[in-house]
Design a protein around this motif. Structure first.
Motif, PDB file in Angstrom:
ATOM      1  N   VAL A  34     -78.388  57.088  30.253  1.00 15.42           N
ATOM      2  CA  VAL A  34     -78.776  58.436  29.665  1.00 15.42           C
ATOM      3  C   VAL A  34     -79.394  59.152  30.832  1.00 15.42           C
ATOM      4  CG1 VAL A  34     -80.659  59.657  28.140  1.00 15.42           C
ATOM      5  CG2 VAL A  34     -79.164  57.665  27.317  1.00 15.42           C
ATOM      6  N   ARG A  35     -80.388  58.203  31.751  1.00 16.02           N
ATOM      7  CA  ARG A  35     -80.930  58.882  32.685  1.00 16.02           C
ATOM      8  C   ARG A  35     -80.260  59.628  33.788  1.00 16.02           C
ATOM      9  NH1 ARG A  35     -85.958  58.485  31.457  1.00 16.02           N
ATOM     10  NH2 ARG A  35     -86.996  56.454  30.625  1.00 16.02           N
ATOM     11  N   ASP A  36     -79.056  59.244  34.027  1.00 20.07           N
ATOM     12  CA  ASP A  36     -78.282  59.835  35.086  1.00 20.07           C
ATOM     13  C   ASP A  36     -77.783  61.407  34.483  1.00 20.07           C
ATOM     14  OD1 ASP A  36     -78.111  57.526  36.762  1.00 20.07           O
ATOM     15  OD2 ASP A  36     -76.682  56.678  35.480  1.00 20.07           O
ATOM     16  N   VAL A  37     -77.504  61.348  33.374  1.00 22.97           N
ATOM     17  CA  VAL A  37     -77.244  62.664  32.928  1.00 22.97           C
ATOM     18  C   VAL A  37     -78.476  63.419  32.571  1.00 22.97           C
ATOM     19  CG1 VAL A  37     -76.489  64.134  30.765  1.00 22.97           C
ATOM     20  CG2 VAL A  37     -75.422  62.103  31.553  1.00 22.97           C
ATOM     21  N   LEU A  38     -79.485  62.884  32.392  1.00 24.00           N
ATOM     22  CA  LEU A  38     -81.096  63.742  32.357  1.00 24.00           C
ATOM     23  C   LEU A  38     -81.230  64.276  33.542  1.00 24.00           C
ATOM     24  CD1 LEU A  38     -82.806  64.226  30.053  1.00 24.00           C
ATOM     25  CD2 LEU A  38     -84.000  62.288  30.528  1.00 24.00           C
ATOM     26  N   ARG A  39     -80.943  63.560  34.587  1.00 27.09           N
ATOM     27  CA  ARG A  39     -81.153  64.250  36.210  1.00 27.09           C
ATOM     28  C   ARG A  39     -80.654  65.614  36.280  1.00 27.09           C
ATOM     29  NH1 ARG A  39     -80.260  58.837  37.530  1.00 27.09           N
ATOM     30  NH2 ARG A  39     -82.294  57.667  37.690  1.00 27.09           N
ATOM     31  N   LEU A  40     -79.216  65.718  35.812  1.00 25.89           N
ATOM     32  CA  LEU A  40     -78.814  66.685  35.773  1.00 25.89           C
ATOM     33  C   LEU A  40     -79.111  67.960  34.856  1.00 25.89           C
ATOM     34  CD1 LEU A  40     -75.069  65.433  35.895  1.00 25.89           C
ATOM     35  CD2 LEU A  40     -76.415  66.493  38.000  1.00 25.89           C
ATOM     36  N   MET A  41     -79.614  67.536  33.669  1.00 29.56           N
ATOM     37  CA  MET A  41     -80.217  68.458  32.778  1.00 29.56           C
ATOM     38  C   MET A  41     -81.729  68.301  32.292  1.00 29.56           C
ATOM     39  SD  MET A  41     -76.823  68.191  30.382  1.00 29.56           S
ATOM     40  CE  MET A  41     -75.150  68.277  31.302  1.00 29.56           C
ATOM     41  N   MET A  50     -79.296  61.096  24.732  1.00 30.93           N
ATOM     42  CA  MET A  50     -79.170  59.890  24.186  1.00 30.93           C
ATOM     43  C   MET A  50     -78.162  59.974  23.092  1.00 30.93           C
ATOM     44  SD  MET A  50     -81.355  56.622  22.706  1.00 30.93           S
ATOM     45  CE  MET A  50     -82.092  57.790  21.646  1.00 30.93           C
ATOM     46  N   THR A  51     -78.534  60.938  22.197  1.00 30.86           N
ATOM     47  CA  THR A  51     -77.660  61.148  20.868  1.00 30.86           C
ATOM     48  C   THR A  51     -76.387  61.706  21.062  1.00 30.86           C
ATOM     49  OG1 THR A  51     -79.819  61.592  19.691  1.00 30.86           O
ATOM     50  CG2 THR A  51     -77.740  62.544  18.719  1.00 30.86           C
ATOM     51  N   THR A  52     -76.445  62.897  22.205  1.00 30.82           N
ATOM     52  CA  THR A  52     -75.067  63.686  22.628  1.00 30.82           C
ATOM     53  C   THR A  52     -74.029  62.360  23.188  1.00 30.82           C
ATOM     54  OG1 THR A  52     -76.359  65.518  22.937  1.00 30.82           O
ATOM     55  CG2 THR A  52     -74.245  65.301  23.917  1.00 30.82           C
ATOM     56  N   LEU A  53     -74.575  61.629  24.078  1.00 31.55           N
ATOM     57  CA  LEU A  53     -73.697  60.450  24.557  1.00 31.55           C
ATOM     58  C   LEU A  53     -73.108  59.573  23.436  1.00 31.55           C
ATOM     59  CD1 LEU A  53     -75.453  59.753  27.814  1.00 31.55           C
ATOM     60  CD2 LEU A  53     -73.690  61.032  27.538  1.00 31.55           C
ATOM     61  N   ARG A  54     -73.939  59.215  22.463  1.00 34.46           N
ATOM     62  CA  ARG A  54     -73.572  58.307  21.516  1.00 34.46           C
ATOM     63  C   ARG A  54     -72.453  58.996  20.673  1.00 34.46           C
ATOM     64  NH1 ARG A  54     -77.605  58.291  17.906  1.00 34.46           N
ATOM     65  NH2 ARG A  54     -76.760  59.379  16.336  1.00 34.46           N
TER      66      ARG A  54
END
Length: 128
Positions: A34-41, A50-54
């Protein structure tokens, strides 16, 4: 991949599309959390990502596995945009035939009759 990528992303919701565009274009590592995606957004909440990835894992666009000894999950892309388009189009075609029956099949047949020679060649190549 550009045209396929744009078509695949357009089938998803806005946030799911943003995430999958980032994944499919290699903006995150092959395995990510999750944190890797959060760095981009960074404007998004952790729980939103987290919910979106799930949900993307539930839709089988991503694979997910729990990280040993942690609550976090590690994600990987399940397939390329073209694979998603093939799966989604097969599912939607089946839904249309189920909903409209023979009328849908007649509409598909009429569409096939209108194909250009180049489109027919591509269709034959895809069928192989």
């Amino acid at each position: 991949m550009g045209d396929e990528l744009d078509r695949a992303v357009a089938l998803l919701g806005p946030l799911e599309g943003r995430v999958m565009r980032a994944v499919w274009t290699g903006q995150v590592d092959e395995e990510f959390v999750v944190r890797d995606v959060l760095r981009l957004m960074p404007e998004l909440a952790y729980t939103t990502v987290m919910t979106t990835l799930r949900r993307l894992a539930e839709k089988e666009l991503l694979t997910s596995r729990a990280q040993p000894g942690r609550k976090a999950h590690e994600y990987r892309v399940a397939g390329a945009p073209g694979e998603y388009l093939a799966t989604a189009s097969a599912r939607e075609a089946a839904d249309v035939v189920e909903r409209y029956g023979d009328a849908a099949l007649a509409a598909f047949a009429a569409r096939l009759a209108d194909l250009t020679p180049e489109q027919r060649r591509r269709l034959e190549d895809l069928a192989r």
